[in-house]
Write a protein that holds these residues in place. Structure first.
Motif, PDB file in Angstrom:
ATOM      1  N   ARG A 185      15.529 -28.413  -8.406  1.00  0.00           N
ATOM      2  CA  ARG A 185      15.728 -27.393  -7.382  1.00  0.00           C
ATOM      3  C   ARG A 185      14.380 -26.837  -6.904  1.00  0.00           C
ATOM      4  O   ARG A 185      14.148 -26.689  -5.699  1.00  0.00           O
ATOM      5  CB  ARG A 185      16.604 -26.254  -7.920  1.00  0.00           C
ATOM      6  CG  ARG A 185      17.072 -25.283  -6.832  1.00  0.00           C
ATOM      7  CD  ARG A 185      18.009 -24.225  -7.420  1.00  0.00           C
ATOM      8  NE  ARG A 185      19.143 -24.825  -8.103  1.00  0.00           N
ATOM      9  CZ  ARG A 185      20.226 -25.295  -7.500  1.00  0.00           C
ATOM     10  NH1 ARG A 185      20.330 -25.238  -6.187  1.00  0.00           N
ATOM     11  NH2 ARG A 185      21.212 -25.831  -8.200  1.00  0.00           N
ATOM     12  N   ARG A 225      21.493 -19.766  -9.481  1.00  0.00           N
ATOM     13  CA  ARG A 225      22.797 -20.355  -9.184  1.00  0.00           C
ATOM     14  C   ARG A 225      23.881 -19.291  -9.356  1.00  0.00           C
ATOM     15  O   ARG A 225      23.804 -18.461 -10.259  1.00  0.00           O
ATOM     16  CB  ARG A 225      23.093 -21.529 -10.122  1.00  0.00           C
ATOM     17  CG  ARG A 225      22.192 -22.720  -9.935  1.00  0.00           C
ATOM     18  CD  ARG A 225      22.430 -23.772 -11.014  1.00  0.00           C
ATOM     19  NE  ARG A 225      23.821 -24.230 -11.045  1.00  0.00           N
ATOM     20  CZ  ARG A 225      24.688 -23.950 -12.009  1.00  0.00           C
ATOM     21  NH1 ARG A 225      24.340 -23.189 -13.029  1.00  0.00           N
ATOM     22  NH2 ARG A 225      25.918 -24.427 -11.972  1.00  0.00           N
ATOM     23  N   TYR A 226      24.890 -19.357  -8.499  1.00  0.00           N
ATOM     24  CA  TYR A 226      26.010 -18.425  -8.616  1.00  0.00           C
ATOM     25  C   TYR A 226      26.994 -18.906  -9.680  1.00  0.00           C
ATOM     26  O   TYR A 226      27.509 -18.118 -10.468  1.00  0.00           O
ATOM     27  CB  TYR A 226      26.729 -18.286  -7.272  1.00  0.00           C
ATOM     28  CG  TYR A 226      27.722 -17.136  -7.239  1.00  0.00           C
ATOM     29  CD1 TYR A 226      27.322 -15.866  -6.809  1.00  0.00           C
ATOM     30  CD2 TYR A 226      29.046 -17.311  -7.637  1.00  0.00           C
ATOM     31  CE1 TYR A 226      28.219 -14.805  -6.792  1.00  0.00           C
ATOM     32  CE2 TYR A 226      29.944 -16.261  -7.623  1.00  0.00           C
ATOM     33  CZ  TYR A 226      29.528 -15.006  -7.201  1.00  0.00           C
ATOM     34  OH  TYR A 226      30.412 -13.966  -7.189  1.00  0.00           O
ATOM     35  N   SER A 275      28.312 -20.203 -12.960  1.00  0.00           N
ATOM     36  CA  SER A 275      27.925 -20.215 -14.367  1.00  0.00           C
ATOM     37  C   SER A 275      29.191 -20.170 -15.200  1.00  0.00           C
ATOM     38  O   SER A 275      30.034 -19.290 -14.999  1.00  0.00           O
ATOM     39  CB  SER A 275      27.033 -19.016 -14.693  1.00  0.00           C
ATOM     40  OG  SER A 275      26.823 -18.916 -16.088  1.00  0.00           O
ATOM     41  N   THR A 289      17.885 -20.933  -4.082  1.00  0.00           N
ATOM     42  CA  THR A 289      19.322 -20.891  -4.363  1.00  0.00           C
ATOM     43  C   THR A 289      20.096 -21.775  -3.399  1.00  0.00           C
ATOM     44  O   THR A 289      19.618 -22.075  -2.297  1.00  0.00           O
ATOM     45  CB  THR A 289      19.850 -19.443  -4.288  1.00  0.00           C
ATOM     46  OG1 THR A 289      21.224 -19.410  -4.691  1.00  0.00           O
ATOM     47  CG2 THR A 289      19.738 -18.885  -2.872  1.00  0.00           C
ATOM     48  N   ASP A 290      21.299 -22.165  -3.804  1.00  0.00           N
ATOM     49  CA  ASP A 290      22.187 -22.934  -2.927  1.00  0.00           C
ATOM     50  C   ASP A 290      23.381 -22.082  -2.499  1.00  0.00           C
ATOM     51  O   ASP A 290      24.313 -22.575  -1.884  1.00  0.00           O
ATOM     52  CB  ASP A 290      22.676 -24.203  -3.627  1.00  0.00           C
ATOM     53  CG  ASP A 290      23.445 -23.898  -4.914  1.00  0.00           C
ATOM     54  OD1 ASP A 290      23.610 -22.716  -5.258  1.00  0.00           O
ATOM     55  OD2 ASP A 290      23.872 -24.860  -5.577  1.00  0.00           O
ATOM     56  N   ASP A 291      23.316 -20.786  -2.830  1.00  0.00           N
ATOM     57  CA  ASP A 291      24.461 -19.907  -2.583  1.00  0.00           C
ATOM     58  C   ASP A 291      24.088 -18.788  -1.606  1.00  0.00           C
ATOM     59  O   ASP A 291      23.151 -18.028  -1.860  1.00  0.00           O
ATOM     60  CB  ASP A 291      24.961 -19.311  -3.901  1.00  0.00           C
ATOM     61  CG  ASP A 291      26.316 -18.661  -3.765  1.00  0.00           C
ATOM     62  OD1 ASP A 291      26.379 -17.540  -3.232  1.00  0.00           O
ATOM     63  OD2 ASP A 291      27.316 -19.280  -4.174  1.00  0.00           O
ATOM     64  N   PRO A 307      14.752 -20.314  -9.744  1.00  0.00           N
ATOM     65  CA  PRO A 307      16.016 -20.955  -9.365  1.00  0.00           C
ATOM     66  C   PRO A 307      17.196 -20.062  -9.722  1.00  0.00           C
ATOM     67  O   PRO A 307      17.248 -19.507 -10.820  1.00  0.00           O
ATOM     68  CB  PRO A 307      16.019 -22.253 -10.192  1.00  0.00           C
ATOM     69  CG  PRO A 307      15.111 -21.987 -11.337  1.00  0.00           C
ATOM     70  CD  PRO A 307      14.110 -20.963 -10.885  1.00  0.00           C
ATOM     71  N   ALA A 317      22.995 -28.296  -3.182  1.00  0.00           N
ATOM     72  CA  ALA A 317      23.849 -27.827  -4.280  1.00  0.00           C
ATOM     73  C   ALA A 317      23.980 -28.836  -5.408  1.00  0.00           C
ATOM     74  O   ALA A 317      24.528 -28.512  -6.461  1.00  0.00           O
ATOM     75  CB  ALA A 317      25.231 -27.484  -3.740  1.00  0.00           C
TER      76      ALA A 317
END
Length: 256
Positions: A78, A10-11, A13, A50-52, A8, A70
């Motif tokens: 996720r 994520r952008y 953070s 990822t969602d990005d 997983p 997201a």
């Protein structure tokens, strides 16, 4: 078993925005994690979840990418979205911020799924700082290697050494630190994320407690490995120093 590895990523953070794309010795963090995972013998495939789109664009150059919603509250949610549309028997959830992850640890966690619905890894606590820190999750296990409990507090409470120093308490018991690596049978993962957040999970902010509270056993493999994560920008230099040291050692071996 047909096992896939899912990372997983994520952008967003708070402490390190854009962390998966940050370069470490000229290569993105997420690519370094993927390449380490590919050295594991147990994984049929490695997938970045990822969602990005910024992460997806980079990761598609070297591995399969699955886009996710997201609004997932945890990494388990996720990877469950991805696992639901994959043909596999089991999944290993690998943290996306450990560029030095040992492939043999991934294999150990995957192998433990042969006899358990869920698995994870732990290692010995080696410093007083880890012993006292609530950011280092501790685990106690049964005689058969199943997790009894995870906590941010130091467990167990060693009564006879309670008034002594941390180093003396550490000498009195073999304390274990939990490593954030999980294996799931596919059906178990899809069932787990349907349960509501459990009271213990909410109290400790540890999602693995949801499994224990719902009677899902977790096999714990004890390994001689300590994770080196990238949590903040300052960690990059530390990882690069380790990589440079490994390169120098490899160079000496090849020249000898």
């Amino acid at each position: 078993m047909n096992i896939i590895g899912i990372i997983p990523a994520r952008y967003a953070s708070t402490r390190f925005p854009g962390k998966p794309l940050h370069l470490i010795a000229g290569q993105s963090l997420i690519q370094r994690v993927v390449e380490q995972c590919r050295k594991a013998k147990s994984l049929r495939e490695v997938i970045v979840a990822t969602d990005d789109e910024r992460i997806a664009v980079v990761a598609r150059k070297f591995c399969r990418v699955e886009m996710t919603r997201a609004d997932h509250p945890s990494g388990s949610d996720r990877i469950a979205e991805v696992a639901a549309r994959c043909h596999c028997d089991a999944v290993v959830n690998i943290q996306g911020d450990e560029p030095l992850i040992d492939p043999t640890v991934i294999d150990a966690v995957a192998d433990a799924l042969i006899g358990s619905e869920m698995s994870t890894a732990a290692t010995a606590i080696r410093s007083e700082e880890e012993y006292d820190s609530p950011n280092v999750v501790k685990v106690v296990v049964s005689a058969s290697g199943r997790a009894l409990y995870f906590s941010r507090r130091t467990i167990p409470f060693v009564r006879d050494a309670a008034s002594r120093s941390s180093s003396e308490q550490m000498a009195a018991f073999s304390f274990l630190k939990h490593l954030g690596l999980y294996g799931y049978r596919r059906e178990t993962l899809l069932r787990l994320v349907k349960f509501p957040v459990s009271p213990l999970e909410n109290a400790e902010k540890l999602e693995q407690l949801r499994a224990l509270e719902n009677d899902i056993q977790i096999a714990v493999v004890t390994v001689n490995y300590d994770s080196v994560g990238v949590d903040v920008p300052e960690d990059v230099a530390r990882v690069e120093a380790i990589l440079n040291l490994e390169l120098r050692k490899a160079g000496k071996k090849s020249s000898s």
